[in-house]
Design a protein around this motif. Structure first.
Motif, PDB file in Angstrom:
ATOM      1  N   ALA A   1       0.845  -1.194   0.000  1.00 43.82           N
ATOM      2  CA  ALA A   1       0.000   0.000   0.000  1.00 43.82           C
ATOM      3  C   ALA A   1       0.878   1.242   0.000  1.00 43.82           C
ATOM      4  O   ALA A   1       1.735   1.401   0.872  1.00 43.82           O
ATOM      5  CB  ALA A   1      -0.917   0.012   1.223  1.00 43.82           C
ATOM      6  N   ASP A   2       0.660   2.127  -0.969  1.00 38.41           N
ATOM      7  CA  ASP A   2       1.390   3.392  -1.068  1.00 38.41           C
ATOM      8  C   ASP A   2       0.482   4.498  -0.551  1.00 38.41           C
ATOM      9  O   ASP A   2      -0.457   4.920  -1.229  1.00 38.41           O
ATOM     10  CB  ASP A   2       1.783   3.647  -2.517  1.00 38.41           C
ATOM     11  CG  ASP A   2       2.595   4.919  -2.688  1.00 38.41           C
ATOM     12  OD1 ASP A   2       2.736   5.681  -1.704  1.00 38.41           O
ATOM     13  OD2 ASP A   2       3.075   5.175  -3.807  1.00 38.41           O
TER      14      ASP A   2
ATOM     15  N   GLY B   1      -9.319   4.105   0.596  1.00 31.59           N
ATOM     16  CA  GLY B   1      -9.880   2.778   0.404  1.00 31.59           C
ATOM     17  C   GLY B   1      -9.297   1.682   1.264  1.00 31.59           C
ATOM     18  O   GLY B   1      -9.860   0.580   1.316  1.00 31.59           O
ATOM     19  N   PHE B   2      -8.203   1.961   1.977  1.00 37.93           N
ATOM     20  CA  PHE B   2      -7.482   0.892   2.663  1.00 37.93           C
ATOM     21  C   PHE B   2      -8.308   0.250   3.773  1.00 37.93           C
ATOM     22  O   PHE B   2      -8.476  -0.979   3.811  1.00 37.93           O
ATOM     23  CB  PHE B   2      -6.159   1.413   3.221  1.00 37.93           C
ATOM     24  CG  PHE B   2      -5.330   0.356   3.882  1.00 37.93           C
ATOM     25  CD1 PHE B   2      -4.660  -0.586   3.121  1.00 37.93           C
ATOM     26  CD2 PHE B   2      -5.218   0.283   5.260  1.00 37.93           C
ATOM     27  CE1 PHE B   2      -3.901  -1.585   3.726  1.00 37.93           C
ATOM     28  CE2 PHE B   2      -4.463  -0.703   5.868  1.00 37.93           C
ATOM     29  CZ  PHE B   2      -3.800  -1.641   5.105  1.00 37.93           C
ATOM     30  N   ILE B   3      -8.821   1.043   4.682  1.00 43.53           N
ATOM     31  CA  ILE B   3      -9.581   0.491   5.809  1.00 43.53           C
ATOM     32  C   ILE B   3     -10.889  -0.158   5.342  1.00 43.53           C
ATOM     33  O   ILE B   3     -11.199  -1.292   5.760  1.00 43.53           O
ATOM     34  CB  ILE B   3      -9.840   1.566   6.878  1.00 43.53           C
ATOM     35  CG1 ILE B   3      -8.524   2.010   7.532  1.00 43.53           C
ATOM     36  CG2 ILE B   3     -10.822   1.066   7.940  1.00 43.53           C
ATOM     37  CD1 ILE B   3      -7.818   0.962   8.355  1.00 43.53           C
ATOM     38  N   PRO B   4     -11.687   0.489   4.470  1.00 47.10           N
ATOM     39  CA  PRO B   4     -12.894  -0.189   3.988  1.00 47.10           C
ATOM     40  C   PRO B   4     -12.596  -1.551   3.367  1.00 47.10           C
ATOM     41  O   PRO B   4     -13.345  -2.515   3.584  1.00 47.10           O
ATOM     42  CB  PRO B   4     -13.450   0.793   2.960  1.00 47.10           C
ATOM     43  CG  PRO B   4     -13.004   2.131   3.447  1.00 47.10           C
ATOM     44  CD  PRO B   4     -11.624   1.893   3.999  1.00 47.10           C
TER      45      PRO B   4
ATOM     46  N   LEU C   1      -3.189   9.446   8.078  1.00 45.81           N
ATOM     47  CA  LEU C   1      -3.604   9.261   9.470  1.00 45.81           C
ATOM     48  C   LEU C   1      -5.040   9.720   9.685  1.00 45.81           C
ATOM     49  O   LEU C   1      -5.790   9.114  10.458  1.00 45.81           O
ATOM     50  CB  LEU C   1      -2.668  10.019  10.414  1.00 45.81           C
ATOM     51  CG  LEU C   1      -1.366   9.311  10.799  1.00 45.81           C
ATOM     52  CD1 LEU C   1      -0.429   9.205   9.609  1.00 45.81           C
ATOM     53  CD2 LEU C   1      -0.686  10.020  11.956  1.00 45.81           C
ATOM     54  N   VAL C   2      -5.425  10.803   9.006  1.00 43.02           N
ATOM     55  CA  VAL C   2      -6.792  11.299   9.137  1.00 43.02           C
ATOM     56  C   VAL C   2      -7.783  10.239   8.673  1.00 43.02           C
ATOM     57  O   VAL C   2      -8.726   9.873   9.396  1.00 43.02           O
ATOM     58  CB  VAL C   2      -6.977  12.597   8.323  1.00 43.02           C
ATOM     59  CG1 VAL C   2      -8.455  13.007   8.292  1.00 43.02           C
ATOM     60  CG2 VAL C   2      -6.123  13.725   8.914  1.00 43.02           C
ATOM     61  N   TYR C   3      -7.568   9.718   7.477  1.00 41.13           N
ATOM     62  CA  TYR C   3      -8.531   8.769   6.906  1.00 41.13           C
ATOM     63  C   TYR C   3      -8.471   7.407   7.584  1.00 41.13           C
ATOM     64  O   TYR C   3      -9.518   6.819   7.908  1.00 41.13           O
ATOM     65  CB  TYR C   3      -8.305   8.629   5.396  1.00 41.13           C
ATOM     66  CG  TYR C   3      -8.896   9.768   4.613  1.00 41.13           C
ATOM     67  CD1 TYR C   3     -10.235   9.760   4.230  1.00 41.13           C
ATOM     68  CD2 TYR C   3      -8.126  10.878   4.278  1.00 41.13           C
ATOM     69  CE1 TYR C   3     -10.784  10.814   3.519  1.00 41.13           C
ATOM     70  CE2 TYR C   3      -8.671  11.941   3.576  1.00 41.13           C
ATOM     71  CZ  TYR C   3      -9.995  11.899   3.196  1.00 41.13           C
ATOM     72  OH  TYR C   3     -10.537  12.955   2.502  1.00 41.13           O
ATOM     73  N   LEU C   4      -7.266   6.875   7.804  1.00 39.03           N
ATOM     74  CA  LEU C   4      -7.173   5.565   8.432  1.00 39.03           C
ATOM     75  C   LEU C   4      -7.766   5.590   9.836  1.00 39.03           C
ATOM     76  O   LEU C   4      -8.486   4.663  10.233  1.00 39.03           O
ATOM     77  CB  LEU C   4      -5.715   5.097   8.484  1.00 39.03           C
ATOM     78  CG  LEU C   4      -5.216   4.277   7.284  1.00 39.03           C
ATOM     79  CD1 LEU C   4      -5.333   5.051   5.980  1.00 39.03           C
ATOM     80  CD2 LEU C   4      -3.774   3.821   7.502  1.00 39.03           C
TER      81      LEU C   4
END
Length: 241
Positions: free
Chosen positions: A55-56, A65-68, A111-114
């Motif tokens: 993951a970049d 999209g990583f966490i979803p 960090l905000v999105y994750l």
């Protein structure tokens, strides 16, 4: 077995945190843009304790999209360690527009999105969860790399704000390392800054990634269940504050 996400997991502090987490009994979900580094990790640890994802986090689509995507495979995850970061060790004048966007994405927007995507899914369980963000002494006392220092200062602000936002179930704390040996960043830090870090340290045992990892796992664990919104220095006593 509790599940723990660790970003920037292939090297340095991230890899040490993976190793310590597995030792402590966690199932680790490790993410990094370094495919070969992840493959080396997977070669050491079996799939019963480690899952890897290339993951970049400079890519906005990956950030969002990583966490979803993880929650399509996992019903619940106990903790998140936001470790992925970039340091260039150069003047603000030397940054290109693309590099400014990249460091803001990796060091802050990710960090905000994750964090919010993780907390949104886990708060519904109404059970203890934990986030640890990796800041830096540069976010507290400044840096010769202005963009790095600015993003790490923002991580501290985000940590304190999200401790409120995600209460009462998701604790959010930060670790603030100083000069960490045996990392990719170490050789990038200008020599005069390394000398100054060393001069300020009142404990002289060099800080290694494993030393930071131990603190991260303490913050994740139940022993620190009454702590949130805090910034814990790992700095050999440098820069009293």
């Amino acid at each position: 077995m509790k599940k723990l996400i660790i970003t920037g997991a292939a090297n340095g502090i991230g890899r040490a945190t993976v190793e310590q987490a597995i030792k402590d009994g966690y199932f680790v979900i490790a993410a990094d843009k370094d495919r070969q580094g992840l493959e080396r990790l997977q070669g050491v640890h079996g799939r019963e304790v480690l899952e890897t994802h290339v993951a970049d986090f400079s890519d906005p689509a990956v950030i969002k999209g990583f966490i979803p995507a993880l929650y399509e495979r996992h019903t619940t995850i106990y903790g998140l360690v936001n470790n992925a970061g970039i340091y260039h060790g150069k003047s603000v004048y030397a940054y290109s527009d693309e590099q400014i966007d990249e460091i803001l994405n990796v060091n802050l927007k990710a960090l905000v999105y994750l964090s919010k995507d993780f907390a949104e899914r886990e708060m519904k369980h109404e059970a203890p969860r934990a986030i640890v963000n990796i800041s830096s002494v540069a976010g507290e006392v400044g840096s010769c790399d202005a963009l790095y220092g600015a993003t790490k200062a923002a991580v501290i602000g985000l940590t304190k704000a999200n401790a409120w936002n995600f209460a009462p179930f998701v604790r959010v704390n930060a670790v603030s390392p100083a000069l960490i040996h045996e990392t990719a960043i170490y050789d990038t830090i200008p020599e005069y800054r390394r000398v100054e870090y060393a001069r300020q340290e009142i404990l002289k045992d060099p800080i290694l990634p494993s030393g930071v990892a131990e603190v991260i796992l303490l913050l994740i664990g139940e022993g620190f269940r009454h702590m949130t919104g805090k910034v814990i220095p790992v700095d050999n006593g440098a820069y009293p504050r």
